[in-house]
Write a protein that holds these residues in place. Structure first.
Motif, mmCIF file in Angstrom:
data_model
loop_
_atom_site.group_PDB
_atom_site.id
_atom_site.type_symbol
_atom_site.label_atom_id
_atom_site.label_comp_id
_atom_site.label_asym_id
_atom_site.label_seq_id
_atom_site.Cartn_x
_atom_site.Cartn_y
_atom_site.Cartn_z
ATOM 1 N N PHE A 1 11.577 11.043 60.893
ATOM 2 C CA PHE A 1 11.701 11.316 59.459
ATOM 3 C C PHE A 1 10.557 12.189 58.950
ATOM 4 O O PHE A 1 9.461 12.176 59.506
ATOM 5 C CB PHE A 1 11.701 10.012 58.651
ATOM 6 N N ASP A 2 10.848 12.918 57.862
ATOM 7 C CA ASP A 2 9.789 13.647 57.162
ATOM 8 C C ASP A 2 9.158 12.714 56.148
ATOM 9 O O ASP A 2 9.768 11.741 55.724
ATOM 10 C CB ASP A 2 10.385 14.855 56.427
ATOM 11 N N VAL A 3 7.945 13.021 55.744
ATOM 12 C CA VAL A 3 7.297 12.107 54.820
ATOM 13 C C VAL A 3 6.907 12.759 53.503
ATOM 14 O O VAL A 3 6.319 12.112 52.659
ATOM 15 C CB VAL A 3 6.024 11.495 55.429
ATOM 16 N N LEU A 4 7.208 14.011 53.296
ATOM 17 C CA LEU A 4 6.782 14.632 52.048
ATOM 18 C C LEU A 4 7.970 15.005 51.184
ATOM 19 O O LEU A 4 8.909 15.651 51.638
ATOM 20 C CB LEU A 4 5.967 15.898 52.328
ATOM 21 N N ILE B 1 3.051 7.373 47.990
ATOM 22 C CA ILE B 1 2.931 7.475 49.449
ATOM 23 C C ILE B 1 3.704 8.681 49.978
ATOM 24 O O ILE B 1 3.221 9.405 50.846
ATOM 25 C CB ILE B 1 3.446 6.182 50.110
ATOM 26 N N PHE B 2 4.912 8.902 49.451
ATOM 27 C CA PHE B 2 5.759 9.961 49.987
ATOM 28 C C PHE B 2 5.669 11.263 49.185
ATOM 29 O O PHE B 2 6.470 12.157 49.380
ATOM 30 C CB PHE B 2 7.209 9.489 50.063
ATOM 31 N N GLN B 3 4.692 11.324 48.275
ATOM 32 C CA GLN B 3 4.514 12.550 47.476
ATOM 33 C C GLN B 3 5.809 12.943 46.772
ATOM 34 O O GLN B 3 6.170 14.119 46.750
ATOM 35 C CB GLN B 3 4.052 13.704 48.357
ATOM 36 N N ARG C 1 3.284 9.403 39.627
ATOM 37 C CA ARG C 1 2.026 10.121 39.762
ATOM 38 C C ARG C 1 1.392 10.476 38.411
ATOM 39 O O ARG C 1 0.218 10.162 38.199
ATOM 40 C CB ARG C 1 2.246 11.374 40.612
ATOM 41 N N PRO C 2 2.168 11.090 37.484
ATOM 42 C CA PRO C 2 1.550 11.358 36.185
ATOM 43 C C PRO C 2 1.026 10.093 35.517
ATOM 44 O O PRO C 2 -0.015 10.134 34.855
ATOM 45 C CB PRO C 2 2.680 11.971 35.346
ATOM 46 N N PHE C 3 1.717 8.960 35.730
ATOM 47 C CA PHE C 3 1.244 7.732 35.100
ATOM 48 C C PHE C 3 -0.092 7.300 35.685
ATOM 49 O O PHE C 3 -1.032 7.012 34.953
ATOM 50 C CB PHE C 3 2.272 6.605 35.243
ATOM 51 N N VAL C 4 -0.176 7.257 37.021
ATOM 52 C CA VAL C 4 -1.430 6.818 37.644
ATOM 53 C C VAL C 4 -2.563 7.775 37.276
ATOM 54 O O VAL C 4 -3.670 7.354 36.940
ATOM 55 C CB VAL C 4 -1.253 6.704 39.170
#
Lengths: 317, 310
Positions: free
Chosen positions: A160-163, A263-265, A271-274
Motif C-alpha cells: 500500500f501507499d501511505v501518502l 498519519i497518512f497525510q 490537520r488545520p485543526f491541530v
C-alpha cells in the motif's frame, strides 16, 4: 411520535448554544493570545490586529457578537491565516467525510457479518475467531493499527501507499474503479477496525438473544427455510441494539479521523485543526468544535428517531 | 461446552444451597477467578505494572536514564545492552517504554479516580435533590456529552497548561484533569439511574420506615448497591483514558519532552519507521497489550458482577 421528534429537534438549540458558550469562554481562558510570538510584535501592530478581530472589545460584547454571527451561520475567521473558518471547513471536510463514511460502512458491514456468523456458530471455531477478533480489535487504538499497518504492509511488504487520500470525490463515489485502493485500504482499516469490533460484539450478543426467542422456534417449527429465519426473523430484530451504538461510533470516527489523517497525510479537516490548536487560533478552534458538535448532535438525533421508528416498544418519554 | 456450563451452573447452585451464607462480593470474586481470560489479563497487567513501577524506581531494572543521550549508540537495534534498542538520540528505548508505561497507568487510574468522584457527586446529587437539581445537572451532563471528546480534551488541556497552579502544578495531574472533565458523564448517568431505581426498592423504603436518617439510607443502603456497575464502567474507562492520553501525546499535545509517553514514542517511532522499526513496535505493542488486559478484566468483571449479562 411527532411531538417527540419536535421536542428532540428543539432541544438541539439550547444544546448547541451551550456548546458554543462553553467553547467561547474556555478559549478565552487559555493563557496567551493568538498574537504572542517568540519575537514580540510591535504594540501598534498587535493593537491593530486585535481591533480587526474584535479582540479589543469587552468580553460580553465579543460574546454577543460571536453568538450573533453564529446564529447567521458564520463560523468566524481564522486569526492567523486570514481566512474564513467556513472556507477551511469546506476545503477539508469533504475529504474527512468521505474517509469517515467509508470507515463507517466498513465498520457496520464487517462488524455485523462477523457478529451474525459468530452467533450462528456459537461456541464453535468460527465463533471463537469472531470473538477473538472483536476483543482484540476493541483494544487496538487507531494510531497503533495505522502505524503498525504501515510498517508491515507498506514498508515491509510494499502493498500500500501511505501518502494522501485515494477516494474519488463525491461525483464518482459509487464507482469502485475510481478508487485508489493502494491509498484507501490502510486509513479505512485503521479508522474502522475498532468500531467494527464494537459492532461485532453487540451484534453477536443481540443475535444470541434473538435466536433463543420463541418466535424463532415457531418459524423453524413451521418449516421456514433456515436462511429466511436468520435473515428475516433474527437479523432484522437483532439490528435494534446495533442502531444504538451508531451514534457513538460516529463520534469515534470523527475524532479518530484527526489522527488517521495526520498519519497518512490526508488533506482533511484534522490537520488545520491541530495546527490551529498549536497557534492558539481561537477562530478555527471554536468554529471546528461547534461544527463537529452540531454534526454529532444531528447524528444522535437521527439515531434516536430511527430507534423510535424501528422499535415500537420504545416509549417516547 | 454447553454441558460444562450447565454443570458449572448446577455447581453454583449447589454451592449456594449448601455452603455458608455468602455476599455479592465473594460470589462475584469466585466467578471472576474462574474466568480464564480475565485472570490472564490480570496477571499480564500485574507484570506490566510491577515492571513499570520497578523500571522507574530501581536502577538495575531501568538500566539507563530515559533522558540520557549516548551519541555512540544512536539508532541501534535490540541487544543485550539495550533490550528495546536505542532511539534517534541514543536514548535507551527500554527505559523510555517503561517510563511511558508508568505514565499510561498513572493517567488511566488517575482519570478514573477523578471520574468516579465527579460522577458519584453529580449523579448522586441529581438523583437526591429533586426535580430542579436533577434537571440542571442532567442537562449539564448532556452538554458535556455533546462535545466531541478529543476536541474538548484538547481545549481543556490548553486551558489548564501554562499557569502556576498550587498543589496540582504537576503536568501529569493536569493531563489527568483535562481527560477527566470530559469522561465523567457515563458514571454520573449510571449512578443517577441506579439511585433513582434503588429509591423505590422495598428494602430502602423499609429502612426509611424504620426511621433511618437520610444520610444513613444513602450511604448504607443505596451507594453500595450502585457500586457494581460503576466498577465495570471504571474498568472499561481506564483503557479509554490511556488511549486519550496516548492520542494527545501522539499529536504532540501531551506531556512536554523529554518525557516519554507511549504516544510520543509511537509518534517518533513512526517518523523513523524505515530505518528503526523497534522504536515504533515496542511502544505500540505496549499500548495494545495494556488496553487488551483492561478489556479482558472488564469483560470478566462485568460477567462476574452481573450474571444476567452472560
Amino acid at each position: 411520535m411527532t411531538g417527540y421528534v419536535i421536542r428532540r429537534v428543539l432541544w438541539m438549540i439550547p444544546l448547541l448554544w451551550g456548546v458554543a458558550t462553553i467553547t467561547f469562554f474556555l478559549m478565552h481562558l487559555v493563557p496567551g493570545g493568538p498574537f504572542d510570538r517568540e519575537k514580540e510584535l510591535p504594540e501598534a501592530t498587535k493593537a491593530n490586529l486585535e481591533r480587526k478581530y474584535n479582540l479589543d472589545e469587552p468580553l460580553p460584547k465579543q460574546y454577543a457578537l460571536y453568538l450573533w454571527n453564529l446564529a447567521q451561520g458564520d463560523l468566524g475567521t481564522s486569526f492567523t491565516r486570514n481566512r474564513e473558518v467556513r472556507d477551511i471547513i469546506e476545503e477539508g471536510f469533504p475529504v474527512s467525510a468521505q474517509l469517515g463514511l467509508t470507515a463507517f460502512t466498513f465498520a457496520i458491514t464487517a462488524g455485523m457479518s462477523l457478529g451474525v456468523l459468530s452467533a450462528l456458530n456459537q461456541n464453535r471455531l468460527g465463533d471463537y475467531v469472531g470473538v477473538v477478533f472483536a476483543t482484540m480489535g476493541a483494544s487496538l487504538p487507531n494510531f497503533v493499527v495505522a502505524t503498525l499497518g504501515v510498517l508491515i504492509f507498506s514498508v515491509q511488504l510494499g502493498w500500500f501507499d501511505v501518502l494522501g487520500w485515494g477516494g474519488p470525490g463525491w461525483s464518482e463515489f459509487y464507482n469502485p474503479f475510481a478508487w485508489d485502493f493502494r491509498k484507501v485500504v490502510l486509513p479505512v482499516l485503521s479508522l474502522g477496525l475498532l468500531p467494527a469490533a464494537y459492532v461485532a460484539r453487540i451484534t453477536r450478543a443481540s443475535m444470541l438473544e434473538v435466536l433463543s426467542q420463541d418466535y424463532i422456534r415457531t418459524a423453524r417449527a413451521k418449516g421456514v427455510r433456515e436462511y429466511v429465519v436468520v435473515l428475516r426473523h433474527a437479523v432484522k430484530n437483532a439490528l435494534i441494539p446495533v442502531l444504538t451504538v451508531a451514534g457513538p461510533i460516529f463520534a469515534i470516527l470523527i475524532t479518530g479521523s484527526f489522527i488517521v489523517e495526520r498519519i497518512f497525510q490526508i488533506p482533511g479537516i484534522g490537520r488545520p485543526f491541530v495546527d490551529a490548536v498549536f497557534r492558539r487560533d481561537y477562530g478555527v478552534i471554536m468554529g471546528t468544535t461547534i461544527f463537529f458538535a452540531t454534526i454529532v448532535a444531528f447524528a444522535n438525533l437521527i439515531v434516536d428517531i430511527l430507534y423510535a421508528v424501528v422499535d415500537p416498544r420504545i416509549r417516547y418519554g | 461446552m454447553a454441558e460444562a456450563e450447565a454443570l458449572a451452573s448446577i455447581e453454583d447452585f449447589a454451592e449456594v444451597a449448601a455452603g455458608p451464607e455468602r455476599g455479592l462480593w465473594s460470589d462475584a470474586f469466585r466467578r471472576l477467578i474462574r474466568n480464564r481470560l480475565a485472570m490472564a489479563g490480570l496477571i499480564v497487567l500485574s507484570v506490566l505494572a510491577v515492571l513499570a513501577i520497578a523500571g522507574n524506581t530501581i536502577d538495575w531494572v531501568q538500566r539507563y536514564d530515559p533522558t540520557f543521550q549516548d551519541y555512540s549508540v544512536v539508532k541501534t537495534g535490540p541487544s543485550w545492552d539495550h533490550f528495546f534498542g536505542t532511539d534517534n538520540l541514543g536514548r535507551d528505548n527500554w527505559a523510555r517504554v517503561l517510563e511511558g508505561l508508568l505514565i499510561s497507568l498513572q493517567v488511566g487510574f488517575g482519570v478514573q479516580a477523578v471520574v468516579v468522584t465527579i460522577g458519584i457527586l453529580v449523579g448522586g446529587t441529581a438523583a437526591l435533590t429533586g426535580r430542579l437539581g436533577d434537571n440542571i445537572l442532567m442537562r449539564l451532563t448532556d452538554l458535556t456529552y455533546a462535545f466531541p471528546d478529543l476536541l474538548f480534551i484538547i481545549l481543556m488541556r490548553s486551558v489548564l497548561f501554562g499557569r502556576d497552579w498550587p498543589i496540582i502544578g504537576n503536568e501529569r495531574i493536569l493531563v489527568i484533569f483535562a481527560i477527566s472533565f470530559v469522561s465523567w458523564t457515563t458514571v454520573a448517568r449510571l449512578v443517577r439511574g441506579q439511585m433513582l431505581s434503588l429509591a423505590e426498592r422495598d428494602y430502602v423504603i423499609a429502612a426509611r420506615a424504620l426511621g433511618s436518617t437520610r444520610v444513613r439510607v444513602v450511604f448504607q443502603h443505596m451507594l453500595p448497591n450502585t457500586l457494581s456497575p460503576v466498577i465495570v464502567a471504571v474498568t472499561f474507562g481506564i483503557p479509554i483514558a490511556i488511549f486519550a492520553e496516548a492520542v494527545l501525546a501522539f499529536i504532540g499535545f501531551g506531556l512536554p519532552p523529554p518525557t516519554a509517553s507511549l504516544g510520543t514514542l509511537v509518534n517518533t517511532g513512526y517518523q523513523y519507521i524505515i530505518e528503526t522499526e523497534w522504536m515504533l513496535v515496542f511502544p505500540a505493542c505496549a499500548i495494545a497489550l495494556l488496553m487488551l488486559c483492561f478489556t479482558f478484566i472488564g469483560d470478566g468483571l462485568r460477567d462476574a458482577l452481573d450474571p444476567r449479562w452472560r
